[in-house]
Design an enzyme around this catalytic site. Structure first.
Site, PDB file in Angstrom:
ATOM      1  N   LYS A   1      13.923 -17.172  20.367  1.00  0.00           N
ATOM      2  CA  LYS A   1      15.179 -17.363  21.090  1.00  0.00           C
ATOM      3  C   LYS A   1      15.294 -18.826  21.519  1.00  0.00           C
ATOM      4  CE  LYS A   1      14.328 -12.674  22.069  1.00  0.00           C
ATOM      5  NZ  LYS A   1      15.139 -12.025  21.091  1.00  0.00           N
TER       6      LYS A   1
ATOM      7  N   ASP B   1       7.728 -10.587  30.975  1.00  0.00           N
ATOM      8  CA  ASP B   1       8.219 -10.823  29.610  1.00  0.00           C
ATOM      9  C   ASP B   1       9.398 -11.798  29.705  1.00  0.00           C
ATOM     10  OD1 ASP B   1       9.410 -10.763  27.128  1.00  0.00           O
ATOM     11  OD2 ASP B   1       9.555  -8.582  27.000  1.00  0.00           O
TER      12      ASP B   1
ATOM     13  N   TRP C   1      13.810  -3.388  27.126  1.00  0.00           N
ATOM     14  CA  TRP C   1      12.495  -3.975  26.813  1.00  0.00           C
ATOM     15  C   TRP C   1      11.449  -3.631  27.851  1.00  0.00           C
ATOM     16  CZ3 TRP C   1      11.848  -4.856  22.027  1.00  0.00           C
ATOM     17  CH2 TRP C   1      12.923  -5.237  21.236  1.00  0.00           C
TER      18      TRP C   1
HETATM   19  N1  PMP Z   1      11.020  -8.464  24.851  1.00  0.00           N
HETATM   20  C1  PMP Z   1      12.263  -8.988  24.890  1.00  0.00           C
HETATM   21  C2  PMP Z   1      12.864  -9.341  26.208  1.00  0.00           C
HETATM   22  C3  PMP Z   1      12.969  -9.179  23.691  1.00  0.00           C
HETATM   23  O1  PMP Z   1      14.205  -9.691  23.720  1.00  0.00           O
HETATM   24  C4  PMP Z   1      12.368  -8.834  22.473  1.00  0.00           C
HETATM   25  C5  PMP Z   1      13.047  -9.050  21.140  1.00  0.00           C
HETATM   26  N2  PMP Z   1      14.386  -9.183  21.114  1.00  0.00           N
HETATM   27  C6  PMP Z   1      11.084  -8.280  22.489  1.00  0.00           C
HETATM   28  C7  PMP Z   1      10.439  -8.124  23.700  1.00  0.00           C
HETATM   29  C8  PMP Z   1      10.386  -7.907  21.220  1.00  0.00           C
HETATM   30  O2  PMP Z   1      10.071  -9.061  20.539  1.00  0.00           O
HETATM   31  P1  PMP Z   1       9.401  -9.081  19.099  1.00  0.00           P
HETATM   32  O3  PMP Z   1      10.412  -8.554  18.137  1.00  0.00           O
HETATM   33  O4  PMP Z   1       9.099 -10.532  18.900  1.00  0.00           O
HETATM   34  O5  PMP Z   1       8.180  -8.238  19.158  1.00  0.00           O
END
Ligand code: PMP
Length: 359
Positions: free
Chosen positions: A194, A170, A102
């Site tokens: 989550k 994040d 991520w």
């Molecule tokens: N950052 C992290 C740490 C994540 O775990 C996720 C999704 N699993 C995201 C960003 C992306 O999130 P979204 O699908 O809500 O855009």
């Protein structure tokens, strides 16, 4: 059918008490003769709910008035683009520390708007590069990290220190899992699906001085400052997600707040890692023990051929969604706030039994 212990990484399990309350008031909410999904976000009832959600979130995380709390949409992924647009001038530098999938994605997306620099890259995502090795820029608009890498199971246990620019993190898969010191961050953001509530909502906590940055040309709807000025009601917010998040915040306060939840989460993660490490090599988690995630525990069985059998038998035993992300394979147990200790114990018991039969 009974509900299984749900180890999904997200959308993830919600507290059963919260779901029951939502079920009980689904048709008729709060005396408004309609469900919460069916009333105006500008009405007094929903405005009161949104204010309560913000109040309880502030209480849980001890957020001071120096910070605005925003309820946004577009997922954490959209923030990968909006962060540079709001916090940096076109082409300005922004530093990134890459510790997994991520944070790598965040740099790639920011590159459309800023000089997205990699200050440190763990390479193999099982560790966090030592702070003295980070090559931070003197002119960066901010430093971006991913507090908890949901796929790789690598978590900053604290906020990094001595940064030349505001820290942006994040927190998608770890916000509300333990107490944090918000004052160490310039901006915290998290997709809700989550530990917070259903998908469709992003929670952001941003230091107000950062909202005064000019950023880049952008429509009002993409402006954090505009959202803050309009209490996140520039347009129709994700009303049902905010409603459920509000129930989750109240549930967390009832549980004793984040200190109590953090102790429970530490016990859950500690027990699961101990079971993996104590399996004599049958199960293995590759992450540096100092930065292992409390929320997402990826692990493999020594023989890849056993993963499919493990998943099928676990599912039949009421332990669902244990498949690892395709980027790393193997297995992953996500043990967010809504996963009771009994669920982790059930998983550990199943793992021991599976090893006894296949070891
Ligand atoms: N950052 C992290 C740490 C994540 O775990 C996720 C999704 N699993 C995201 C960003 C992306 O999130 P979204 O699908 O809500 O855009």
């Amino acid at each position: 059918m009974t509900r299984a212990y749900n180890f999904s990484a997200g959308p993830a399990a919600l507290p059963e008490a919260v779901l029951r309350q939502a079920q009980a008031e689904l048709l008729e909410w709060n005396g408004v003769r309609a469900s919460v999904m069916e009333v105006s976000h500008r009405g007094a009832a929903f405005e009161a709910l949104a204010a309560e959600a913000e109040r309880d979130l502030r209480k849980l995380l001890a957020v001071s008035d120096d910070y605005a709390v925003l309820f946004l949409q577009g997922g954490a992924t959209q923030q990968f683009a909006l962060l540079p647009m709001n916090l940096a001038a076109p082409g300005q530098a922004a530093d990134h520390v890459v510790t997994g999938h991520w944070s790598a994605k965040a740099v790639a997306e920011a590159g459309s708007y800023v000089d997205a620099r990699v200050a440190a890259d763990a390479g193999i995502y099982t560790r966090i590069p030592d702070r003295p090795q980070w090559r931070l820029s003197a002119d960066a608009a901010y430093v971006h990290i991913c507090q908890n890498e949901t796929i790789h199971g690598v978590e900053f246990q604290d906020a990094p220190r001595d940064l030349p620019a505001p820290l942006v993190s994040d927190f998608s898969s770890t916000l509300l899992s333990r107490p944090i010191d918000v004052s160490r961050y310039g901006l915290i953001y998290a997709g809700a699906q989550k530990n917070i509530g259903p998908a469709g909502l992003v929670v952001m906590i941003v230091r107000r001085d950062l909202l005064e940055r000019a950023g880049q040309p952008r429509a009002n709807i993409l402006s954090y400052a505009q959202q803050a000025a309009q209490h996140s009601m520039l347009n129709t917010p994700a009303t049902f997600s905010i409603y459920l998040a509000r129930l989750v915040f109240a549930w967390l306060l009832e549980q004793g707040g984040l200190a109590a939840i953090g102790e429970r989460n530490a016990r859950k993660a500690g027990a699961l890692y101990a079971a993996i490490d104590g399996s004599g090599g049958f199960y293995r988690n590759p992450v540096d023990p100092a930065v292992r995630s409390w929320m997402n525990v990826p692990f493999v069985i020594h023989d890849d051929a056993l993963h499919a059998r493990f998943l099928a038998e676990a599912d039949a035993a009421g332990l669902m969604a244990l498949k690892g992300h395709k980027a790393v394979g193997g297995l992953r147990a996500s043990i967010y706030n809504a996963m009771p200790e009994a669920g982790v114990e059930a998983l550990i018991g199943f793992m021991r039994d599976f090893q006894a039969r296949n070891g």
